[in-house]
Scaffold this motif. Sequence first.
Motif, PDB file in Angstrom:
ATOM      1  N   ASN A 125       0.636  -1.196   0.065  1.00 55.68           N
ATOM      2  CA  ASN A 125       0.139  -0.171  -0.033  1.00 55.68           C
ATOM      3  C   ASN A 125       0.861   1.328  -0.160  1.00 55.68           C
ATOM      4  N   GLY A 126       1.998   1.126   0.387  1.00 55.46           N
ATOM      5  CA  GLY A 126       2.991   2.249  -0.011  1.00 55.46           C
ATOM      6  C   GLY A 126       2.963   3.389   1.294  1.00 55.46           C
ATOM      7  N   LEU A 127       1.990   3.056   2.360  1.00 53.74           N
ATOM      8  CA  LEU A 127       1.505   3.825   3.471  1.00 53.74           C
ATOM      9  C   LEU A 127       2.813   4.015   4.543  1.00 53.74           C
ATOM     10  N   GLN A 128       3.062   5.275   5.153  1.00 58.53           N
ATOM     11  CA  GLN A 128       3.732   5.292   6.296  1.00 58.53           C
ATOM     12  C   GLN A 128       2.960   4.802   7.517  1.00 58.53           C
ATOM     13  N   ALA A 272      14.377   2.167   2.080  1.00 64.38           N
ATOM     14  CA  ALA A 272      14.620   3.682   2.478  1.00 64.38           C
ATOM     15  C   ALA A 272      13.461   4.523   2.668  1.00 64.38           C
ATOM     16  N   ALA A 273      12.736   4.417   1.841  1.00 63.56           N
ATOM     17  CA  ALA A 273      11.266   5.445   1.878  1.00 63.56           C
ATOM     18  C   ALA A 273      10.502   4.676   3.060  1.00 63.56           C
ATOM     19  N   ARG A 274      10.434   3.671   3.048  1.00 58.42           N
ATOM     20  CA  ARG A 274       9.639   2.825   4.499  1.00 58.42           C
ATOM     21  C   ARG A 274      10.268   3.244   5.588  1.00 58.42           C
ATOM     22  N   GLU A 275      11.515   3.011   5.864  1.00 62.52           N
ATOM     23  CA  GLU A 275      12.462   3.414   7.320  1.00 62.52           C
ATOM     24  C   GLU A 275      12.205   5.023   7.484  1.00 62.52           C
ATOM     25  N   ALA A 276      12.065   5.831   6.364  1.00 64.73           N
ATOM     26  CA  ALA A 276      12.017   7.083   6.578  1.00 64.73           C
ATOM     27  C   ALA A 276      10.499   7.623   7.210  1.00 64.73           C
ATOM     28  N   ASN A 277       9.346   6.508   6.878  1.00 62.23           N
ATOM     29  CA  ASN A 277       8.195   6.813   7.130  1.00 62.23           C
ATOM     30  C   ASN A 277       7.329   7.832   6.138  1.00 62.23           C
ATOM     31  N   PHE A 278       7.572   7.579   4.912  1.00 64.27           N
ATOM     32  CA  PHE A 278       7.102   8.517   3.568  1.00 64.27           C
ATOM     33  C   PHE A 278       5.873   7.640   3.142  1.00 64.27           C
ATOM     34  N   THR A 279       5.113   8.295   2.971  1.00 63.95           N
ATOM     35  CA  THR A 279       3.686   7.711   2.517  1.00 63.95           C
ATOM     36  C   THR A 279       3.291   8.045   0.953  1.00 63.95           C
ATOM     37  N   HIS A 280       2.635   7.080   0.091  1.00 60.95           N
ATOM     38  CA  HIS A 280       2.174   7.386  -1.057  1.00 60.95           C
ATOM     39  C   HIS A 280       0.718   7.538  -1.052  1.00 60.95           C
ATOM     40  N   GLU A 281       0.139   8.694  -1.280  1.00 60.22           N
ATOM     41  CA  GLU A 281      -1.105   8.908  -1.064  1.00 60.22           C
ATOM     42  C   GLU A 281      -1.532   9.383  -2.642  1.00 60.22           C
ATOM     43  N   ARG A 282      -2.555   9.020  -3.000  1.00 54.83           N
ATOM     44  CA  ARG A 282      -3.127   9.163  -4.323  1.00 54.83           C
ATOM     45  C   ARG A 282      -3.565  10.847  -4.498  1.00 54.83           C
ATOM     46  N   GLY A 283      -3.187  11.525  -5.478  1.00 53.60           N
ATOM     47  CA  GLY A 283      -3.654  12.809  -5.902  1.00 53.60           C
ATOM     48  C   GLY A 283      -4.514  12.979  -6.942  1.00 53.60           C
ATOM     49  N   VAL A 284      -4.859  14.257  -7.420  1.00 57.04           N
ATOM     50  CA  VAL A 284      -5.913  14.206  -8.391  1.00 57.04           C
ATOM     51  C   VAL A 284      -4.895  13.950  -9.690  1.00 57.04           C
ATOM     52  N   ASP A 285      -5.624  13.444 -10.665  1.00 54.78           N
ATOM     53  CA  ASP A 285      -4.938  13.023 -12.031  1.00 54.78           C
ATOM     54  C   ASP A 285      -3.940  11.980 -11.811  1.00 54.78           C
ATOM     55  N   GLY A 286      -4.234  11.048 -10.880  1.00 59.91           N
ATOM     56  CA  GLY A 286      -3.403   9.967 -10.739  1.00 59.91           C
ATOM     57  C   GLY A 286      -1.780  10.296 -10.244  1.00 59.91           C
ATOM     58  N   ARG A 287      -1.893  11.398  -9.701  1.00 57.12           N
ATOM     59  CA  ARG A 287      -0.502  11.934  -9.225  1.00 57.12           C
ATOM     60  C   ARG A 287      -0.420  11.296  -7.738  1.00 57.12           C
ATOM     61  N   PHE A 288       1.090  10.916  -7.496  1.00 52.71           N
ATOM     62  CA  PHE A 288       1.315  10.608  -6.163  1.00 52.71           C
ATOM     63  C   PHE A 288       1.884  11.888  -4.971  1.00 52.71           C
ATOM     64  N   ARG A 289       1.044  11.848  -4.075  1.00 54.29           N
ATOM     65  CA  ARG A 289       1.664  12.593  -2.899  1.00 54.29           C
ATOM     66  C   ARG A 289       2.377  11.731  -2.068  1.00 54.29           C
ATOM     67  N   PHE A 290       3.769  12.079  -2.380  1.00 49.46           N
ATOM     68  CA  PHE A 290       4.869  11.277  -1.752  1.00 49.46           C
ATOM     69  C   PHE A 290       5.342  12.110  -0.319  1.00 49.46           C
TER      70      PHE A 290
END
Length: 472
Positions: A125-128, A272-290
């Motif tokens: 799920n890519g979520l922090q 590395a992104a998981r350990e830094a607790n960064f998330t991947h939430e969906r944005g408008v037009d299919g973008r990712f909010r990292f």
Amino acid sequence: MSGLRAFAAVDLGATSGRVMIGRVGAEVLELEQVARFPNGPVRREDGLHWDLGALRAHVVDGIAEAVRREPRIESIGIDSWAVDYGLLREDLLQGEPFHYRDDRTARGVADVHARVPFAELYRRNGLQFLPFNTLYQLRADARMPAADTLLLIPDLIAHELTGVRAAERTNASTTGLLSAHSGEWDVELAALLDIPARLLPPLVDPGRTIGTVRPEIAERIGAELPLIAVGSHDTASAVAAVPLSTPRSAYISCGTWGLVGLELDDPVITDAAREANFTHERGVDGRFRFLHNVTGLWLLSETVRAWETADGAPLDLPALLDAASATDRGISLFDTDDPSLSAPDDMPARIAALLRASGAPVPEDRPSFVRSIVESIAAAFADAVDAASRLTGREVDAIHLVGGGSLNTLLCQATADRSGIEVLAGPVEATALGNVLVQARAVGVFGPDAPLEALRDLVAHTHRPVRYRPRA
């Protein structure tokens, strides 16, 4: 674009909600607030909840007032905070939605991680990790087995207005049950967690019409209006309205929380992104909010609330911030994301205890205490921007700070100073603007194939930012 078109934006926050009229034209993008109402946790016998009945009544009354003032309104859009939900059984709500700060979620965390390790969750799920993510709440919710549908807060309000059950994708991505790769429900993960697939409603994207308000609602508000899906997670709407000045710009959507990150076309699901607790939430037009969640101005508002309770009188916050800016005493920093600061009440005492435990001096007066809070938030923002840059290999050359925090000059300047990057502050009402702009595009104001950048261009043209350059 030609003429002036009008839309109703319902913007629900964790401490208050508003209904706004948005007017859009060739060189016009303006908001008029027509209703503002309090929101917050209510304590019941079984824990902290949201008073959905009161929220619904405020929303309907606010839309009715918007239509009374502006009969040309063409549609309604709803956004709110994420992760919290209501459970339905045959269209009947099974109790008030729990508040994400209710302490029952700890049980859900242990149960979920015993079934699916966090590393595997992140891969899917890519979520922090946040202990109140929806899937953790569900595993601690005794009402789940009897329910037939789960709806997040904006979807729940939409259902009450239209009768339609749907899940808007940007907010659905905060549940932990949406695949970061396909953007669809991860029914296999739900099965591993014994979360029935029947709970997961059809997904809709921003810009799609959810439905038309029910006849009794139309009679109450004075118009039969369509409800259009917007970026129903308030951060998705806010980021949609960030007038990113360069492709390497970072954003901070700052209110109760500070959401700090970059907009990406593809996820960066790495260890590395998981350990830094960064998330991947969906944005408008299919973008990712990292992005990374940083505890924001809630720390300041809770502190002020505690002082006002002790004084028995309201405080002049602008004067307090001016005094904090002028203080020349040493600044003590603390970890704004420390778990001890996650609950309401006694915030000054909690922060003081954290400072003592770290060996840092506790500020002796209120202006110094406020300075410590604001500088600690700014330091956390700067750290998150730096981490986003390292994790993506993108050198950040500007930080756009939007939302209520953009009015806090001390915070904006401290963020510039601590990051070494220019901060462009505003617009304040980015969330409502993003809500309105997605509705406007859906009804053809910008043309059928207008990209997100066209919406942002109008924001940049009509809402000039305040610039804060780093001081040596």
